[in-house]
Scaffold this motif. Structure first.
Motif, mmCIF file in Angstrom:
data_model
loop_
_atom_site.group_PDB
_atom_site.id
_atom_site.type_symbol
_atom_site.label_atom_id
_atom_site.label_comp_id
_atom_site.label_asym_id
_atom_site.label_seq_id
_atom_site.Cartn_x
_atom_site.Cartn_y
_atom_site.Cartn_z
ATOM 1 N N LEU A 163 11.053 -32.510 8.997
ATOM 2 C CA LEU A 163 11.382 -31.683 8.087
ATOM 3 C C LEU A 163 11.896 -32.256 6.667
ATOM 4 N N LEU A 164 11.074 -31.858 5.706
ATOM 5 C CA LEU A 164 11.458 -32.377 4.402
ATOM 6 C C LEU A 164 11.785 -31.205 3.305
ATOM 7 N N ALA A 165 13.008 -31.054 2.975
ATOM 8 C CA ALA A 165 13.349 -29.912 2.205
ATOM 9 C C ALA A 165 13.739 -30.317 0.824
ATOM 10 N N ASP A 166 13.469 -29.789 -0.127
ATOM 11 C CA ASP A 166 13.871 -30.104 -1.394
ATOM 12 C C ASP A 166 14.457 -28.897 -2.275
ATOM 13 N N GLU A 167 16.009 -29.095 -2.340
ATOM 14 C CA GLU A 167 16.667 -27.976 -2.849
ATOM 15 C C GLU A 167 16.297 -26.787 -2.132
ATOM 16 N N PRO A 168 16.390 -26.577 -0.851
ATOM 17 C CA PRO A 168 16.052 -25.416 0.031
ATOM 18 C C PRO A 168 17.029 -24.226 -0.252
ATOM 19 N N THR A 169 18.099 -24.614 -0.650
ATOM 20 C CA THR A 169 19.108 -23.422 -1.215
ATOM 21 C C THR A 169 19.454 -23.290 -2.592
ATOM 22 N N GLY A 170 18.566 -23.831 -3.500
ATOM 23 C CA GLY A 170 18.576 -23.846 -4.709
ATOM 24 C C GLY A 170 18.608 -22.535 -5.466
ATOM 25 N N ASN A 171 17.791 -21.609 -4.829
ATOM 26 C CA ASN A 171 17.719 -20.293 -5.385
ATOM 27 C C ASN A 171 18.394 -19.265 -4.618
ATOM 28 N N LEU A 172 19.362 -19.832 -3.739
ATOM 29 C CA LEU A 172 20.139 -18.763 -2.877
ATOM 30 C C LEU A 172 21.437 -18.771 -3.287
ATOM 31 N N ASP A 173 22.042 -17.476 -3.096
ATOM 32 C CA ASP A 173 23.315 -17.208 -3.154
ATOM 33 C C ASP A 173 23.928 -17.923 -1.937
ATOM 34 N N SER A 174 25.510 -18.324 -2.054
ATOM 35 C CA SER A 174 25.983 -19.193 -1.111
ATOM 36 C C SER A 174 25.640 -18.717 0.384
#
Ligand code: ADP
Ligand code: MG
Length: 230
Positions: A163-174
């Motif tokens: 699984l390749l993930a690019d900034e998967p939490t970049g748009n989420l609150d912590s």
């Protein structure tokens, strides 16, 4: 699982050359959760794009599951991508007119898999990511964290090896970011999934087993993290 040797990627814009990757060598064993960090422009997305066979290196070798990506023909490559790889992006990339369930099923439908079985699997996956009650919601009826969980369920539908993930939490609150990361973490434990996740958030990176740091297209750090309690 992943074996990269001296991967080099140069972008040319007119007369200027950008060495996005200046010879990266990296092995990622099956089941490892690798976090990739580095300043903006250090080559993180380029590395993921090469691993996803969305782009080709100028030189060097990239193997997944022992298969050299650059040696595969286009149709082999799209089958490989469909069957072995999962992608999660910063901007979720859900189809706005489809429900959560349909979004998760979509890659399987496009691959021509049987609808009834896909639906069953998609329902189980949405349940797993805590969205059992949201299957008929459309993206605009979901929160950012929920959309990203739909995207993770979609990425897992094809039972990928990597699984390749690019900034998967970049748009989420912590808090929602942490939920998404926990799901990825569980998938590595339960399915032996190998994860390569790009992030600039040190807390997100710390969820992984290992942190590789890039600067100017080179690996400048490689740190193994302690096994952590679930
Ligand atoms: P990161 O994801 O770490 O921010 P990238 O891998 O996106 O970095 O980019 C690495 C370098 O390559 C940057 O200097 C960027 O401007 C350049 N680059 C990336 N993609 C392209 C492209 N398609 N054309 C030209 N230059 C690019
Ligand atoms: Mg990037």
């Amino acid at each position: 699982m992943i074996d990269i040797v001296e991967a080099m990627k140069v972008y040319r814009r007119g007369r200027t050359e950008v060495r996005a990757l200046a010879g990266v060598t990296l092995a990622v064993p099956k089941g490892q959760f690798l976090s990739v960090m580095g300043p903006s422009g250090s080559g993180k997305s380029t590395l993921l794009n090469l691993l996803g066979a969305l782009d080709v290196p100028n030189s060097g070798s990239l193997k997944i599951d022992g298969r050299e990506l650059s040696r595969m023909k286009d149709d082999e490559l799209s089958a490989f991508r469909r069957e072995r790889l999962g992608f999660v992006f910063q901007f979720f990339n859900l189809m706005p007119t489809l429900t959560a369930l349909e979004n998760v099923m979509l890659p399987g439908l496009l691959a021509g898999r049987a609808q009834a079985e896909l639906r069953r699997r998609a329902e189980v996956l949405l349940e797993t990511v805590g969205l059992g009650g949201r299957t008929h919601h459309r993206p605009d009826e979901l929160s950012g964290g929920e959309m990203q969980r739909v995207a993770v369920a979609r990425a897992l539908l094809g039972e990928p090896a990597v699984l390749l993930a690019d900034e998967p939490t970049g748009n989420l609150d912590s808090r929602t970011g942490t939920e998404v990361l926990r799901m990825l973490r569980e998938a590595t434990r339960e399915r032996g999934l190998t994860v390569v996740m790009v992030t600039h958030d040190p807390k997100a990176a710390a969820v992984g087993d290992r942190i590789v740091r890039l600067a100017d297209g080179r690996i400048v750090g490689d740190e193994r993290l302690q096994e952590q309690a679930a």
